[in-house]
Structure formats: C-alpha cells, structure tokens
Design a protein around this motif. Structure first.
Motif, PDB file in Angstrom:
ATOM      1  N   SER A  39      -2.107   4.463 -10.085  1.00  0.00           N
ATOM      2  CA  SER A  39      -2.197   3.578  -8.923  1.00  0.00           C
ATOM      3  C   SER A  39      -3.374   3.870  -8.001  1.00  0.00           C
ATOM      4  O   SER A  39      -3.716   3.027  -7.179  1.00  0.00           O
ATOM      5  N   CYS A  40      -3.964   5.026  -8.099  1.00  0.00           N
ATOM      6  CA  CYS A  40      -4.994   5.399  -7.126  1.00  0.00           C
ATOM      7  C   CYS A  40      -6.366   5.573  -7.757  1.00  0.00           C
ATOM      8  O   CYS A  40      -7.371   5.182  -7.173  1.00  0.00           O
ATOM      9  N   LYS A  41      -6.394   6.150  -8.951  1.00  0.00           N
ATOM     10  CA  LYS A  41      -7.680   6.493  -9.532  1.00  0.00           C
ATOM     11  C   LYS A  41      -8.535   5.280  -9.874  1.00  0.00           C
ATOM     12  O   LYS A  41      -9.750   5.377 -10.003  1.00  0.00           O
ATOM     13  N   SER A  42      -7.888   4.105  -9.974  1.00  0.00           N
ATOM     14  CA  SER A  42      -8.651   2.898 -10.287  1.00  0.00           C
ATOM     15  C   SER A  42      -9.728   2.642  -9.237  1.00  0.00           C
ATOM     16  O   SER A  42     -10.759   2.048  -9.537  1.00  0.00           O
ATOM     17  N   LYS A  73      -2.484   2.562   7.103  1.00  0.00           N
ATOM     18  CA  LYS A  73      -3.721   1.844   7.414  1.00  0.00           C
ATOM     19  C   LYS A  73      -4.678   1.798   6.237  1.00  0.00           C
ATOM     20  O   LYS A  73      -5.805   1.323   6.364  1.00  0.00           O
ATOM     21  N   HIS A  74      -4.239   2.309   5.085  1.00  0.00           N
ATOM     22  CA  HIS A  74      -5.091   2.281   3.900  1.00  0.00           C
ATOM     23  C   HIS A  74      -5.445   0.840   3.550  1.00  0.00           C
ATOM     24  O   HIS A  74      -4.587  -0.040   3.618  1.00  0.00           O
ATOM     25  N   PRO A  75      -6.695   0.577   3.169  1.00  0.00           N
ATOM     26  CA  PRO A  75      -7.077  -0.809   2.851  1.00  0.00           C
ATOM     27  C   PRO A  75      -6.270  -1.368   1.683  1.00  0.00           C
ATOM     28  O   PRO A  75      -5.861  -0.624   0.795  1.00  0.00           O
ATOM     29  N   MET A  79      -0.435   0.836  -0.740  1.00  0.00           N
ATOM     30  CA  MET A  79       0.570   1.698  -0.117  1.00  0.00           C
ATOM     31  C   MET A  79       1.869   0.934   0.160  1.00  0.00           C
ATOM     32  O   MET A  79       2.932   1.520   0.230  1.00  0.00           O
ATOM     33  N   LYS A  80       1.752  -0.398   0.348  1.00  0.00           N
ATOM     34  CA  LYS A  80       2.964  -1.192   0.595  1.00  0.00           C
ATOM     35  C   LYS A  80       3.653  -1.541  -0.713  1.00  0.00           C
ATOM     36  O   LYS A  80       4.864  -1.735  -0.761  1.00  0.00           O
TER      37      LYS A  80
END
Ligand code: HEC
Length: 108
Positions: A39-42, A73-75, A79-80
């Motif tokens: 989910s994040c490394k992309s 506040k992450h773009p 996170m949602k």
C-alpha cells in the motif's frame, strides 16, 4: 511465605503484565511489512512522487507520533482506505524497524 518466594511471585506478575500490555497495544509487524510494501511502496521508492520512505526514515517515537497525528493529513486517500487495524500493523512494522530500533531496516 519467605522472601525468595515473594520475589519470584513478584517477578512473574511483572512479566505477565508487561507481555499483556504489549499484546494489547501491538500491531502485527509481519503483516505490517506486507501491507507497507503493497500500500505504501507504490509511491515511496526513491524518485517517486512521495519521496523515499522506509522504516529508517524516522525514529520509533517519530513513527508513533506520525500515525497518531499526521497520517490524517497524508495526501490522497490511502490512510482513509486502510482499516484501523491495517494502519496499526504498518505502524508496528515501521516502529520495530525504525532508525533507532534494535533492528533497523530499509525495506527497499
Ligand atoms: C498515491 C501515492 C502515495 C501512497 C500510496 C502513499 N503515499 Fe505517503 N506520501 C505521498 C506524497 C505525495 C507525500 C508528500 C510528499 C511531500 O510532501 O514531499 C507523502 C508523504 C508521506 C510521508 C511524509 C514524509 C516525511 O518526510 O515526513 C510519510 C511518512 C508517508 N507518506 C508514509 C506513507 C505510508 C506509511 C503509506 C502507506 C500506508 C503511504 N505513505 C502511501 C504519496 C503516497
């Protein structure tokens, strides 16, 4: 009860509370690693739009603060879209491998 016995009981009680507190608070670091890669490394490899983010980007305290406060506040919606539990697992993985942790990891 003699003193030695009393000390033993005390130690066992202490160990027990320590582990149960950890179990309550802790996410699953192994799952967190998988989720982080998925989910994040992309967006977070060197040269990506989010800039390189690895567990070693922050200290243990900074990661906990990040997930408590700044993650909202992450773009974008990442996170949602993740469940609270998933975020806890990712938080745990990043915390366990943070720059000042006993086993820092870059997770490239
Ligand atoms: C769709 C792309 C994308 C995804 C997916 C994504 N991010 Fe980001 N992330 C960004 C962007 C863009 C920024 C802002 C970079 C900036 O401000 O320079 C950012 C910023 C960050 C920062 C702040 C960096 C700093 O220096 O403090 C952290 C930490 C972070 N992201 C962690 C994560 C985590 C953890 C995940 C997975 C749950 C994730 N990101 C998923 C795009 C993404």
């Amino acid at each position: 009860m003699n003193l030695k016995r009393l000390l033993m009981v005390g130690l066992i009680l202490m160990a027990f509370t320590a582990t149960s507190v950890l179990a309550m608070e802790g996410g699953n670091s192994r799952k967190g690693k998988h989720l982080f890669k998925k989910s994040c490394k992309s967006c977070h490899n060197a040269g990506d739009e989010g800039g390189e983010v690895t567990p070693m980007s922050k200290t243990m305290a900074q990661w906990d603060r990040y997930f408590k406060k700044k993650a909202k506040k992450h773009p974008g919606s990442v996170m949602k879209d993740l469940s609270k539990k998933d975020l806890k697992d990712i938080n745990q993985f990043l915390f366990d491998k943070a720059a000042d942790s006993p086993s820092p990891e870059t997770c490239g």
